[in-house]
Design an enzyme around this catalytic site. Sequence first.
Site, PDB file in Angstrom:
ATOM      1  N   LEU A  14      11.729  -0.966   5.086  1.00 22.78           N
ATOM      2  CA  LEU A  14      11.097   0.392   5.211  1.00 22.78           C
ATOM      3  C   LEU A  14      11.735   0.960   4.124  1.00 22.78           C
ATOM      4  O   LEU A  14      12.646   2.101   4.449  1.00 22.78           O
ATOM      5  CB  LEU A  14      11.161   0.602   6.524  1.00 22.78           C
ATOM      6  CG  LEU A  14       9.993   0.338   7.547  1.00 22.78           C
ATOM      7  CD1 LEU A  14      10.540   0.881   8.890  1.00 22.78           C
ATOM      8  CD2 LEU A  14       8.804   0.794   7.120  1.00 22.78           C
ATOM      9  N   HIS A  15      11.403   0.921   2.838  1.00 19.48           N
ATOM     10  CA  HIS A  15      12.126   1.740   1.725  1.00 19.48           C
ATOM     11  C   HIS A  15      10.944   2.052   0.586  1.00 19.48           C
ATOM     12  O   HIS A  15       9.901   1.460   0.642  1.00 19.48           O
ATOM     13  CB  HIS A  15      13.157   0.699   0.856  1.00 19.48           C
ATOM     14  CG  HIS A  15      14.319   0.057   1.964  1.00 19.48           C
ATOM     15  ND1 HIS A  15      15.310   1.137   2.428  1.00 19.48           N
ATOM     16  CD2 HIS A  15      14.356  -0.934   2.359  1.00 19.48           C
ATOM     17  CE1 HIS A  15      15.969   0.257   2.890  1.00 19.48           C
ATOM     18  NE2 HIS A  15      15.575  -0.681   3.054  1.00 19.48           N
TER      19      HIS A  15
END
Length: 93
Positions: A14-15
């Site tokens: 989740l970047h």
Amino acid sequence: MAERRVNVGWAEGLHARPASIFVRAATATGVPVTIAKADGSPVNAASMLAVLGLGAQGGEEIVLASDAEGAEAALERLAKLVAEGLEELPETV
């Protein structure tokens, strides 16, 4: 409280782009949702800074939760988005 445990399907976690996709999707549900690592404290799923701050890696388990009306459907859709690494929130599950 409704809750879904799911592994992050985006290889990069989740970047940057996946976090942006997730935050937009969480906001689009219209339901207040929290997200947490399996062993961590929950944060607002509609906050880009909070989601980036989790540092969730690809394959890592996260927990989505909400006690609002409509939570079950919203969490199912968000869980599918995360697990499959989709580009947008699915209409239905």
